[in-house]
Design an enzyme around this catalytic site. Structure first.
Site, short mmCIF file in Angstrom:
data_model
loop_
_atom_site.label_atom_id
_atom_site.label_comp_id
_atom_site.label_asym_id
_atom_site.label_seq_id
_atom_site.Cartn_x
_atom_site.Cartn_y
_atom_site.Cartn_z
N GLU A 172 2.69 5.71 -4.73
CA GLU A 172 2.50 4.70 -3.68
C GLU A 172 1.00 4.44 -3.61
OE1 GLU A 172 1.35 2.99 -0.69
OE2 GLU A 172 2.05 4.66 0.55
N CYS A 209 -2.70 1.18 3.22
CA CYS A 209 -2.26 0.51 1.99
C CYS A 209 -1.56 -0.81 2.29
CB CYS A 209 -1.35 1.43 1.19
SG CYS A 209 0.10 2.02 2.13
#
Length: 455
Positions: free
Chosen positions: A223, A257
């Protein structure tokens, strides 16, 4: 508050000891009934919930996190643990219909062994728990490689979880000094007991983790970085879109993110939207949480703040307009809005990872989609429109693993698959889709009595 956790950086021998302890605990943990593992996960949630004050203090001191962000982290971590407590019951054997020859087949999901979780610093409690919870729910044991930026926080999380009554060796933590972090990670990936790796962090480091894991044929969940776009169509609820843009761009100083890196606005409503966004931003302020309370905290360090300021200056030099914010004092950076961003500017392409809302004005939805997809990353996106059918049609064409209709890009639901496309990584955390990441799917065939297989 003074932290009771004194962190001694781990060397390779300590990393080996952690992996070996996890391996020794694996058979007992993996053979426990589903209800037993689920009960431990729920107990872990209770222990974490009871440690809020300590974690808020540690995160403020190590990474400059504002209390609001750390509380958000803890709340999401609790949801992850409770959702993970549902997973052990989904691992029962599947008995398939008999084959043409009368053979009977069982599809069995089995835990893989030791899972290495590598967590980032920016959401320290959530990411540490996410790296641990689902692998444990599946019957695996875990070694968490804590971030060198928040070793106390990550060690505290694991110590708190272990203090809930978790059997010895099921959850372990390793920390390292910055110059030793990469060698320790490589050493752990190579360890024969480690069978899976999950990593949350930058694309640059994620590529290195993937290459090392590939050398040992070990599967990864990655990720990685993002460059989320929030598209505002001319029929959008502008107040709701402004709320989502400020939340997505500025929460945790844009160090997420999923942060809204680009706000793509149709020209017809751009002036009205930008005016509202600037007004909303004027009510936000960043400060060092160790000294005063404010909605926003600090950047991870002064160099990170200066890097974002340099991106803003580059954009200004090339025609963008700084409408508000951007002032830097050490690691504290005030939230900024820059208008008229275009593709000749570094901030158009690079993940800023800072509190900047970049406005890109477009003529129509086709241009909006083109710009939204004009990035190497593909984690999260959002579309604001009162016409949900139109928004859904656009969502189908966005190259992101996650798309929100009329919602912030900074949003997570532990029951849903979380992950990206393109250079934002591969694999998924969250929901029952994560079972595939942390179990082996085996086929067991029982052939009828008297069956013969001969040449």
């Amino acid at each position: 508050m003074t932290s009771p956790f004194r962190v001694v950086p781990s060397g390779q021998s300590a990393a080996d000891a952690a992996a070996n302890a996890a391996a020794a605990a694996f058979w007992d943990w993996s053979s426990r009934p589903a209800e037993d593992r689920a009960a431990h996960l729920r107990n872990m949630a209770d222990a974490l919930d009871g440690s809020r004050a300590l974690l808020v203090d540690l995160a403020a001191h190590e990474v400059g996190a504002a209390p609001r962000w750390t509380e958000f982290n803890i709340d999401l971590a609790l949801r992850i643990l409770h959702q993970s407590a549902e997973l052990p019951f989904l691992l029962a054997d599947r008995h398939m219909p008999p084959g043409a020859d009368g053979s009977l087949s069982i599809l069995r999901r089995q835990p893989v062994g030791v899972v290495l979780g590598i967590a980032a610093w920016n959401a320290p409690i959530t990411l540490a728990v996410r790296a641990i919870a689902t692998p444990m729910a599946c019957g695996n044991t875990v070694v968490l490689k804590g971030s060198e930026h928040c070793p106390q926080t990550h060690r505290a999380v694991v110590d708190i979880l272990n203090g809930s009554g978790l059997p010895k060796g099921v959850a372990n933590v390793v920390t390292a000094l910055p110059d030793q972090s990469e060698p320790i990670v490589n050493h752990l990936i190579a360890h024969p007991a480690v069978r899976r790796v999950n990593f949350t962090g930058s694309t640059r480091v994620g590529r290195q983790v993937a290459v090392t894991a590939a050398q040992y044929l070990k599967r990864c969940v990655l990720e990685l970085s993002g460059k989320a776009a929030l598209i505002v169509l001319e029929d959008a609820d502008l107040d709701a879109a402004v709320d989502a843009a400020t939340h997505g761009a500025f929460f945790n100083q844009g160090q997420v993110c999923m942060s809204t890196e680009r706000v793509i606005v149709l020209e017809a409503i751009a002036d009205s939207f930008v005016e509202k966004l600037v007004q909303r931003t004027r009510g936000l302020r960043a400060a060092d949480p160790r000294r005063e309370t404010a909605p926003l905290g600090t950047m991870i360090h002064a160099a990170a703040a200066e890097r974002v300021a340099a991106l803003i200056r580059d954009a200004q030099d090339k025609g963008a307009e700084l409408l508000i914010g951007g002032r830097v004092e050490g690691a504290v950076m005030q939230p900024a809005v820059i208008d008229h961003v275009s593709s000749n500017m570094a901030i158009y392409h690079e993940e800023s990872f800072g509190p900047v809302a970049s406005i890109l004005r477009v003529q129509d939805e086709e241009e909006a989609l083109s710009i939204a997809n004009d990035t190497e990353y593909g984690l999260a996106s959002a579309i604001f429109s009162r016409d949900t059918d139109r928004a859904l049609a656009m969502a189908e064409r966005l190259e992101t693993g996650i798309c929100h209709i009329n919602g912030s890009t900074v949003y997570d639901d532990p029951a849903m698959p979380f992950g990206g496309m393109k250079a934002s990584g591969y694999g998924r955390f969250g929901g029952d889709t994560a079972l595939d990441e942390f179990t082996e799917l085996r086929w067991i065939a029982m052939h009828p009595e008297g069956a013969r297989h001969s040449l």
